[in-house]
Motif scaffolding. Sequence first.
Motif, PDB file in Angstrom:
ATOM      1  N   ASP A 170       3.206  -8.046   6.981  1.00  0.00           N
ATOM      2  CA  ASP A 170       2.764  -7.904   5.390  1.00  0.00           C
ATOM      3  C   ASP A 170       1.533  -8.453   5.071  1.00  0.00           C
ATOM      4  N   ALA A 171       0.612  -8.586   5.870  1.00  0.00           N
ATOM      5  CA  ALA A 171      -0.793  -9.099   5.868  1.00  0.00           C
ATOM      6  C   ALA A 171      -1.552  -8.325   4.988  1.00  0.00           C
ATOM      7  N   PRO A 172      -2.436  -8.736   4.092  1.00  0.00           N
ATOM      8  CA  PRO A 172      -3.376  -8.061   3.558  1.00  0.00           C
ATOM      9  C   PRO A 172      -4.053  -6.893   4.319  1.00  0.00           C
ATOM     10  N   LEU A 173      -4.718  -7.600   5.507  1.00  0.00           N
ATOM     11  CA  LEU A 173      -5.253  -6.454   6.275  1.00  0.00           C
ATOM     12  C   LEU A 173      -4.490  -5.467   7.095  1.00  0.00           C
ATOM     13  N   GLN A 174      -3.085  -5.843   7.275  1.00  0.00           N
ATOM     14  CA  GLN A 174      -2.404  -4.855   7.725  1.00  0.00           C
ATOM     15  C   GLN A 174      -2.098  -3.648   6.565  1.00  0.00           C
ATOM     16  N   ARG A 175      -1.792  -3.911   5.634  1.00  0.00           N
ATOM     17  CA  ARG A 175      -1.494  -3.178   4.553  1.00  0.00           C
ATOM     18  C   ARG A 175      -2.707  -2.123   4.248  1.00  0.00           C
ATOM     19  N   SER A 176      -3.857  -2.771   4.247  1.00  0.00           N
ATOM     20  CA  SER A 176      -4.992  -2.062   3.834  1.00  0.00           C
ATOM     21  C   SER A 176      -5.148  -1.005   5.091  1.00  0.00           C
ATOM     22  N   ALA A 177      -5.076  -1.506   6.340  1.00  0.00           N
ATOM     23  CA  ALA A 177      -5.265  -0.617   7.699  1.00  0.00           C
ATOM     24  C   ALA A 177      -4.213   0.280   7.443  1.00  0.00           C
ATOM     25  N   GLY A 178      -2.923   0.246   7.034  1.00  0.00           N
ATOM     26  CA  GLY A 178      -2.099   1.095   7.033  1.00  0.00           C
ATOM     27  C   GLY A 178      -2.139   2.365   6.047  1.00  0.00           C
ATOM     28  N   GLN A 179      -2.583   1.763   4.774  1.00  0.00           N
ATOM     29  CA  GLN A 179      -3.287   2.776   3.661  1.00  0.00           C
ATOM     30  C   GLN A 179      -4.479   3.664   4.126  1.00  0.00           C
ATOM     31  N   ALA A 180      -5.283   3.021   4.863  1.00  0.00           N
ATOM     32  CA  ALA A 180      -6.487   3.981   5.140  1.00  0.00           C
ATOM     33  C   ALA A 180      -6.092   4.862   6.285  1.00  0.00           C
ATOM     34  N   LEU A 181      -5.202   4.635   7.150  1.00  0.00           N
ATOM     35  CA  LEU A 181      -4.591   5.363   8.196  1.00  0.00           C
ATOM     36  C   LEU A 181      -4.134   6.673   7.440  1.00  0.00           C
ATOM     37  N   GLY A 182      -3.104   6.353   6.454  1.00  0.00           N
ATOM     38  CA  GLY A 182      -2.521   7.140   5.719  1.00  0.00           C
ATOM     39  C   GLY A 182      -3.520   8.372   5.125  1.00  0.00           C
ATOM     40  N   GLU A 183      -4.562   7.663   4.458  1.00  0.00           N
ATOM     41  CA  GLU A 183      -5.394   8.603   3.922  1.00  0.00           C
ATOM     42  C   GLU A 183      -6.253   9.428   4.836  1.00  0.00           C
TER      43      GLU A 183
END
Length: 98
Positions: free
Chosen positions: A45-58
């Motif tokens: 649930d780390a911020p970098l993990q969330r951001s990477a997941g969102q970027a991958l979704g995009e």
Amino acid sequence: TLEGADGAIRQLSPSAQLTLLEVQTSLKALQGTLGELDRNVMHSDAPLQRSAGQALGEVQRAARALRVLGDYLQQHPESLLRGKAPDAEPGPAAPARP
């Protein structure tokens, strides 16, 4: 020579102790920094993990859109020259049946 070495060691001891204290302080600071890095990067649930997941979704959505565009252009290559065909215009409304 042993007396000279002993004297040199005694002269270095205060500065060596100060250096060891500085090293210890630096190591504690490094330990804190590594702990923060672990919390911000490694946890699920780390911020970098969330951001990477969102970027991958995009990126996945963009790839899907490109596939759809490619499929459309294969079926309608003339649309590159003429544009997309207009949607059918609605005609007069059919009379309602009783």
